[in-house]
Design a protein around this motif. Sequence first.
Motif, short mmCIF file in Angstrom:
data_model
loop_
_atom_site.label_atom_id
_atom_site.label_comp_id
_atom_site.label_asym_id
_atom_site.label_seq_id
_atom_site.Cartn_x
_atom_site.Cartn_y
_atom_site.Cartn_z
N GLU A 13 0.64 -1.10 -0.18
CA GLU A 13 -0.04 -0.01 0.01
C GLU A 13 0.85 1.29 -0.10
N ARG A 14 2.03 1.03 -0.43
CA ARG A 14 2.88 2.19 -0.25
C ARG A 14 2.48 3.54 -1.09
N HIS A 70 -7.32 -7.87 4.50
CA HIS A 70 -8.98 -7.81 3.95
C HIS A 70 -8.91 -6.88 2.65
N ASP A 71 -8.31 -5.80 2.71
CA ASP A 71 -8.66 -4.86 1.43
C ASP A 71 -7.46 -5.18 0.26
N ILE A 72 -6.92 -5.95 0.27
CA ILE A 72 -5.74 -6.24 -0.74
C ILE A 72 -6.29 -6.18 -2.20
N GLY A 83 -9.43 -9.87 -4.42
CA GLY A 83 -8.59 -10.04 -3.48
C GLY A 83 -7.79 -11.45 -3.22
N GLU A 84 -8.47 -12.51 -3.76
CA GLU A 84 -7.72 -13.72 -3.45
C GLU A 84 -6.20 -13.93 -3.78
N ALA A 85 -6.20 -13.66 -5.32
CA ALA A 85 -4.84 -13.91 -5.78
C ALA A 85 -3.88 -13.12 -5.17
N PRO A 86 -3.98 -11.85 -5.04
CA PRO A 86 -2.84 -11.18 -4.25
C PRO A 86 -2.59 -11.94 -2.68
N ALA A 87 -3.77 -11.94 -1.99
CA ALA A 87 -3.45 -12.48 -0.61
C ALA A 87 -2.92 -13.79 -0.60
N ARG A 88 -3.19 -14.64 -1.27
CA ARG A 88 -2.54 -16.00 -1.67
C ARG A 88 -1.35 -15.79 -1.60
N GLU A 89 -0.85 -14.98 -2.75
CA GLU A 89 0.57 -14.83 -3.50
C GLU A 89 1.18 -14.52 -2.04
N LEU A 143 -11.98 -15.26 3.88
CA LEU A 143 -12.51 -14.12 4.58
C LEU A 143 -12.32 -12.84 3.57
N VAL A 144 -11.21 -12.84 2.88
CA VAL A 144 -10.92 -11.73 2.01
C VAL A 144 -12.00 -11.77 1.09
#
Length: 163
Positions: free
Chosen positions: A15-16, A56-58, A79-85, A103-104
């Motif tokens: 989130e930079r 959660h907000d990825i 959100g799933e793909a970046p969270a999983r990675e 949950l995401v």
Amino acid sequence: MGNLAQLACAMTEYERGCPERIQHLMKVHGFARWIGEAEGLDGDTQLVLEAAALVHDIGIHPALEKYASAAGPLQEREGEAPAREMLTRLGFSKDLIARVCFLVTHHHTYTDVDGLDYQILLEADFLVNAFENKISPDAVLAAKEHFFRTRTGIKMLLDMFAL
């Protein structure tokens, strides 16, 4: 195994340049941690909850890129793909990753809540969003009646908004 400090740092980097989103995820994490501990979650569920609160907000970034919108359902979808990675790269377990991804992909869905981790994530996110979006006292009370379930979350909501 991955740890929450590494995940918080990775999300800050992700989130930079978006201090409002970094502030948001850290506040949701803080409320989720507090509610989870007060409600007596076991260690594994607490870890899932806190990891989910951080990511959660990825899905906002990919939703904005694909749809020029950060609407809740789009965040859930993307959100799933970046969270999983990120969770995989940081060495979190497959079971934790699966639940956090669930949950995401449901953190804006207030029906069929299937666990305290899910319930607490919804409540923590609402507590932060209600303040950030300056929602009305009537909307706060409606949320209390419709989806707040934990004793701790309800008390926080009522105390925070002096209701």
